[in-house]
Design a protein around this motif. Structure first.
Motif, short mmCIF file in Angstrom:
data_model
loop_
_atom_site.label_atom_id
_atom_site.label_comp_id
_atom_site.label_asym_id
_atom_site.label_seq_id
_atom_site.Cartn_x
_atom_site.Cartn_y
_atom_site.Cartn_z
N ALA A 1 1.02 -1.10 0.04
CA ALA A 1 -0.03 0.24 -0.13
C ALA A 1 0.86 1.16 -0.09
CB ALA A 1 -0.85 0.02 1.14
N VAL A 2 2.05 1.17 0.76
CA VAL A 2 2.87 2.42 0.78
C VAL A 2 3.44 2.63 -0.66
CG1 VAL A 2 4.95 3.20 1.87
CG2 VAL A 2 3.14 2.35 3.36
N ILE A 3 4.11 1.37 -1.17
CA ILE A 3 4.73 1.75 -2.50
C ILE A 3 3.60 2.40 -3.47
CG2 ILE A 3 5.66 0.31 -4.47
CD1 ILE A 3 6.88 -1.67 -2.20
N GLY A 4 2.31 1.57 -3.50
CA GLY A 4 1.41 2.16 -4.30
C GLY A 4 1.12 3.62 -4.12
N LEU A 5 1.04 4.15 -2.76
CA LEU A 5 0.74 5.34 -2.54
C LEU A 5 2.04 6.36 -3.11
CD1 LEU A 5 -0.70 7.70 -0.71
CD2 LEU A 5 0.72 7.10 1.11
N VAL A 6 3.38 5.72 -2.89
CA VAL A 6 4.27 6.79 -3.82
C VAL A 6 4.27 6.82 -4.92
CG1 VAL A 6 6.90 6.74 -3.83
CG2 VAL A 6 5.86 6.02 -1.59
N VAL A 7 4.00 5.67 -5.74
CA VAL A 7 3.84 5.62 -7.06
C VAL A 7 2.74 6.59 -7.63
CG1 VAL A 7 3.26 4.14 -9.18
CG2 VAL A 7 4.84 3.42 -7.67
N GLY A 8 1.37 6.41 -6.90
CA GLY A 8 0.32 7.13 -7.01
C GLY A 8 0.73 8.89 -6.93
N VAL A 9 1.47 9.27 -5.91
CA VAL A 9 1.86 10.43 -5.84
C VAL A 9 2.60 11.15 -7.02
CG1 VAL A 9 3.19 12.04 -4.26
CG2 VAL A 9 1.55 10.33 -3.23
N VAL A 10 3.72 10.45 -7.29
CA VAL A 10 4.57 10.62 -8.42
C VAL A 10 3.76 10.74 -9.72
CG1 VAL A 10 6.29 9.72 -9.90
CG2 VAL A 10 6.66 9.50 -7.59
N VAL A 11 2.82 9.98 -9.71
CA VAL A 11 1.67 10.15 -11.01
C VAL A 11 0.87 11.36 -10.84
CG1 VAL A 11 0.07 8.92 -12.30
CG2 VAL A 11 1.93 7.71 -11.48
N LEU A 12 0.42 11.74 -9.64
CA LEU A 12 -0.33 12.81 -9.49
C LEU A 12 0.27 14.07 -9.71
CD1 LEU A 12 -3.25 14.01 -8.08
CD2 LEU A 12 -1.63 13.89 -6.18
N LEU A 13 1.73 13.99 -9.47
CA LEU A 13 2.59 15.33 -9.70
C LEU A 13 3.24 15.52 -11.00
CD1 LEU A 13 4.57 15.34 -6.19
CD2 LEU A 13 2.57 16.69 -6.82
N GLN B 1 -5.04 15.02 -12.14
CA GLN B 1 -4.87 14.99 -10.85
C GLN B 1 -6.30 14.27 -10.07
OE1 GLN B 1 -3.74 17.43 -12.71
NE2 GLN B 1 -1.65 17.81 -12.12
N ALA B 2 -7.27 14.76 -10.61
CA ALA B 2 -8.61 14.44 -9.79
C ALA B 2 -8.78 12.93 -9.94
CB ALA B 2 -9.66 15.24 -10.51
N GLU B 3 -8.49 12.47 -11.04
CA GLU B 3 -8.65 10.74 -11.42
C GLU B 3 -7.67 10.23 -10.41
OE1 GLU B 3 -8.57 13.13 -13.69
OE2 GLU B 3 -10.40 12.96 -14.99
N THR B 4 -6.28 10.53 -10.41
CA THR B 4 -5.58 10.05 -9.47
C THR B 4 -5.88 10.04 -8.33
OG1 THR B 4 -3.86 10.40 -11.30
CG2 THR B 4 -2.83 9.69 -9.29
N ALA B 5 -6.31 11.38 -7.63
CA ALA B 5 -6.67 11.41 -6.55
C ALA B 5 -7.72 10.54 -5.92
CB ALA B 5 -6.80 12.96 -5.98
N ALA B 6 -8.75 10.37 -6.70
CA ALA B 6 -9.78 9.47 -6.37
C ALA B 6 -9.33 7.86 -6.41
CB ALA B 6 -10.95 9.66 -7.66
N VAL B 7 -8.40 7.56 -7.33
CA VAL B 7 -7.99 6.20 -7.22
C VAL B 7 -7.38 6.06 -5.79
CG1 VAL B 7 -6.20 4.59 -8.05
CG2 VAL B 7 -7.72 5.93 -9.79
N LEU B 8 -6.32 6.96 -5.52
CA LEU B 8 -5.63 6.80 -4.09
C LEU B 8 -6.70 6.71 -2.90
CD1 LEU B 8 -2.78 9.30 -4.82
CD2 LEU B 8 -2.88 6.78 -5.00
N CYS B 9 -7.58 7.58 -3.14
CA CYS B 9 -8.43 7.48 -1.61
C CYS B 9 -9.68 6.53 -1.67
CB CYS B 9 -9.02 9.00 -1.91
SG CYS B 9 -7.99 10.37 -1.40
#
Length: 446
Positions: free
Chosen positions: A236-248, A253-261
């Motif tokens: 989950a932490v690895i996925g969060l890091v990857v997701g934040v990198v994709v987000l930035l 951004q909205a779609e990525t944030a929805a996936v993360l949350c």
């Protein structure tokens, strides 16, 4: 002359009160805090995810009720979803997916707050533990009841333009979507959810005191259970890091944030299974608004029939998917090592391997069951065809459970054995170093 006894000493006919036993009010306050922490954490994460997904624009003030419905589902409850479009046009809808980001937030918050009053104790009485669980469950059910009563709403779905909406209203064919929490099922399943969370908390945490009758189980159950928790949280932490990198860096951004949350653990834990050689089958037929990574959408996109989602299918669209195999090998070997180090010294390698095999097989079984998806919405004229253009669609994703469980057992045997061998030169839990085992005042080497 009789000997005087201080107030802290109890006579033989009056059992002494345990030191530090919380008063009744404090015990109820601790139970309220544990239940409230889980509900609040889930509500906040669900609200953020749904806001990022655009649910705040739903008509009729549906947003807080949709958030309540998502929390109910994340806590194990049941929400019925259906569509209606009048007599001429029929609508049908179904949604079966667990927002595991919301669930994980509730699990961590509830377990952490529940353990706070017990963190300095090694043993607790069975009656005391059952009382804490019962009080927490009572507050949990009250919160779930309130959410289930709020999780009901109906709202119109636009057909895409004003003309179509006007025609639909004229002929009584305006599509609507309604949802309602099943209160009895939500309370029953929600109670089981909480009990499962608390049982897992006592299985994995050293800070959770056990009754004296269960102490002999902790050496064989807690090390592999803790290792599996670390695997799931690590992914989950690895996925969060990857997701934040994709987000930035990648936009959307909205779609990525929805996936993360909403669905971060869904994707991260599927990545664990896929990296181990597991597979899911399903298809994506159009889109119905569920947040989904582009590569997953491409791999499942189908004009007819199911497709297999495994590391080969993902690598056909992104060659970096093969890194999932290496990641699984490293993480699971580390888990085997951690489980061996946390076990008492002298446990043979075959026993570590067997414990890891059972733990990893059960973990993948749970992951497979939690990552199932079935979502459908469609319109039909007199029961024939599909209307609504982009409104209709379907997403289906089902794990190959037997294959996943078998892979978990095989990987567990290998990584458990290798982890045990790597941990032989490391001091295990409860093992006293030689320099500390000398008699007080004895010279070195004595």
């Amino acid at each position: 002359m009789s000997q005087m006894r201080g107030p802290s000493q109890a006579g033989p006919d009056k059992p002494s009160r345990p030191v530090g036993a919380p008063p009744l009010v404090r015990a109820w306050a601790e139970a309220l805090a544990a239940a409230a922490a889980g509900i609040v954490a889930m509500f906040v994460v669900a609200a953020l995810g749904l806001w990022a997904a655009g649910a705040s624009d739903l008509p009729g003030g549906a947003f807080p009720r949709v958030v309540a419905a998502v929390v109910v589902i994340a806590a194990g409850g049941s929400v019925d979803l259906w569509g209606d479009a009048g007599v001429i046009v029929q609508a049908d809808a179904a949604l079966e997916v667990v927002p595991l980001s919301v669930t994980l937030a509730g699990v961590l918050a509830t377990a952490t707050v529940f353990l706070l009053p017990l963190r300095h104790r090694a043993v607790a009485g069975t009656g005391e533990l059952l009382g804490r669980v019962a009080r927490t469950a009572l507050f949990w059910l009250l919160f779930l009841l309130f959410l289930a009563m709020a999780a009901r709403h109906s709202f119109r779905i636009s057909l895409g333009d004003d003309t179509a909406d006007d025609l639909g209203a004229e002929f009584g064919a305006t599509p609507t979507v309604s949802f309602r929490a099943d209160v009895p099922a939500t309370l029953g399943l929600g109670l089981l959810w909480l009990l499962a969370v608390l049982v897992l908390t006592f299985l994995v945490s050293r800070r959770a005191p056990l009754s004296s009758r269960l102490l002999h189980f902790q050496n064989s159950v807690r090390p592999p259970a803790f290792a599996m928790l670390m695997v799931l949280l690590g992914y989950a932490v690895i996925g969060l890091v990857v997701g934040v990198v994709v987000l930035l860096t990648k936009g959307h951004q909205a779609e990525t944030a929805a996936v993360l949350c909403l669905g971060l653990p869904n994707l991260a834990w599927m990545a664990l299974g896929v990296g181990m050689g597991g597979a899911w089958t399903g298809h994506v037929d159009k889109g119905i608004g569920l947040p989904m990574p582009h590569v997953l959408d491409q791999a499942l996109r189908s004009r007819g029939g199911d497709r297999t989602l495994d590391v080969g299918a993902l690598a056909a669209y992104d060659g970096r998917a093969w890194l999932l195999v290496a990641l699984a090998a490293v993480v699971l070997l580390a888990a085997g090592f951690v489980a061996a180090v946390r076990s008492p010294a002298g446990v043979p390698a075959w026993r570590h391997a067997l414990e890891m095999a059972v733990a990893l097989a059960l973990t993948l079984l749970v992951v497979g069951l939690l990552t199932e998806i079935f979502a459908h919405y469609g319109l039909s004229l007199m029961g024939v065809g599909d209307l609504g253009g982009g409104l209709g669609g379907e997403i289906v994703l089902q794990p190959q459970l037997l294959w996943l469980v078998g892979l978990g057992a095989a990987w567990g045997l290998v990584t458990g054995c290798l982890g045990s061998l790597l941990a032989r030169r490391v001091r295990h839990r409860g093992q006293v170093p030689f320099t500390q085992a000398r008699r007080p005042g004895a010279p070195p080497g004595a």
